[in-house]
Design an enzyme around this catalytic site. Structure first.
Site: not given
Ligand code: F6R
Ligand code: MG
Ligand code: MG
Length: 371
Positions: A11, A91, A104, A232, A235
């Protein structure tokens, strides 16, 4: 011919939230892989796709697994595309690139990796799965059913090629110092396999082998981003390669396990349970940053070249399955954060709740009792 299939996904930024990459990002990844991979003869073929906010680079080559140049090719493609993501103001630009210096191997740097090396059969069908808004344990149930349960894989009783069963290599993903693995054989060790795989956040199928021939059937990405980053950062969104037909389960046997729409960890903020919905290629996420989704590319590889990809989840059969899974998602969502709708405290990915609990701890008092 000895061929390796490598899939590396990350991502690196999204339009409109954490839901899908921009066209410019996909083009940047594709053109880097074409110019520095295919044109230079490092890899023999590549296929770029997305699932939710993740871009996957599927590659065929003759360099074996964990090859530094192949991993670097993917890393550089993602790094270069991250510059585009930043310039477009996407984003979460560069979200999964957790380490700067490539040394590597891309494992442990953020992107997810699954690889299998094999002597190509005269016809070599395989499935490439990519899931978004969930963790690697999401594949535990489909793999258990497809490789160890004749209720789903009829080949286990109907085909002598499958009758000796499969070896499962299972990893303890909470052990971060090194790879901690166990090898168990189906059917003899079935209850041990089940006892481990039920705990999807700790034990994850890494690979599966045909016991009669020793051939590798499955490879799953096992990386946990929070173990790399220490907090975190999104995911894990695992990828998986599954060789099918002949000495392996049939395509349809593997696919049938996804009709359950089993509940997996992930969904909004990586902190909820939700049913895993099979969807067509290049599908974004939507409702409550989900539901957790999985795509499947069904292809053959021949002399190191891919055929075009079939899209088995884009079929009338799956419409009613998707509707039922949407209902499951809505049912669980109705109870918000209560009980199994939100993950248990130890699995909660967001730091905010940890801080909140620390503050509340200070305010607890032991009530004095008067006899
Ligand atoms: C789950 C995910 C989304 C973000 C959520 C809040 O893996 O990527 O559910 O956790 O949109 O995102 P932030 O904290 O970046 O505003
Ligand atoms: Mg993803
Ligand atoms: Mg993501």
């Amino acid at each position: 011919m000895r061929t390796t299939i490598s899939v590396i996904k990350a991502d690196i930024g999204s339009i409109g939230g954490h839901i899908q990459p921009s066209r410019a990002l996909l083009e940047a990844v594709a053109s880097h892989v074409e110019e520095y991979g295919k044109a230079k003869g490092l890899i023999s073929d590549a296929y770029i796709s997305y699932t939710g906010d993740d871009i996957a680079i599927l590659m065929a080559h003759q360099r074996g697994m964990n090859h530094p140049d192949v991993h670097q090719l993917a890393y550089e493609a993602f790094r270069k595309a991250t510059d585009i993501a930043k310039s477009q103001g996407l984003y979460g630009a560069g979200q999964d690139l957790l380490k700067d210096a490539f040394s590597g191997n891309i494992r442990g740097m953020g992107p997810a990796v699954a690889e299998i090396e094999f002597e190509e059969r005269p016809n070599e069908p395989f499935l490439f799965f990519a899931a978004d808004k969930t963790s690697p344990g999401a594949y535990n149930l489909p793999l258990y059913l497809a490789f160890a349960d004749p209720m789903y894989c009829s080949g286990l009783i109907l085909s002598p090629k499958l009758g000796k069963g499969f070896k499962f290599v299972i990893m303890d993903v909470n052990y971060t110092e090194a790879d901690r693995i166990i090898e168990l054989n189906a059917p003899e060790d079935l209850y041990d396999i089940a006892a481990l795989l039920r705990d999807t956040e700790r034990f994850v199928v890494e690979a599966i082998y045909n016991r009669a021939t020793g051939e590798q059937a499955v490879s799953v990405s096992t990386s946990r981003l929070r173990n790399i980053a220490g907090k975190y950062v999104g995911k894990d969104d695992p990828v998986m390669l599954v060789r099918v037909q002949g000495n392996f389960p049939a395509t349809g046997e593997v696919l049938s396990t996804f009709a359950i729409g089993h509940f997996v960890a992930g969904f909004m903020r990586g902190s909820h349970n939700g049913p895993l919905m099979p969807v067509p290629h290049n599908t974004p996420v939507s409702y409550f940053d989900g539901p957790p989704i999985v795509t499947c590319h069904a292809m053959c590889v021949h002399n190191g070249k891919f055929t075009e990809a079939a899209d088995p989840f884009d079929h009338p059969f799956w419409r009613s399955v998707q509707d039922r899974i949407a209902e499951k998602a809505l049912d669980l969502r109705r109870q918000g954060f209560f009980g199994p709708a939100m993950l248990p405290y130890e699995e909660l990915e967001y730091g905010g709740i940890v801080e909140r609990m620390k503050e509340l701890e200070k305010r607890f008092v032991i009530r004095e009792t008067h006899d």
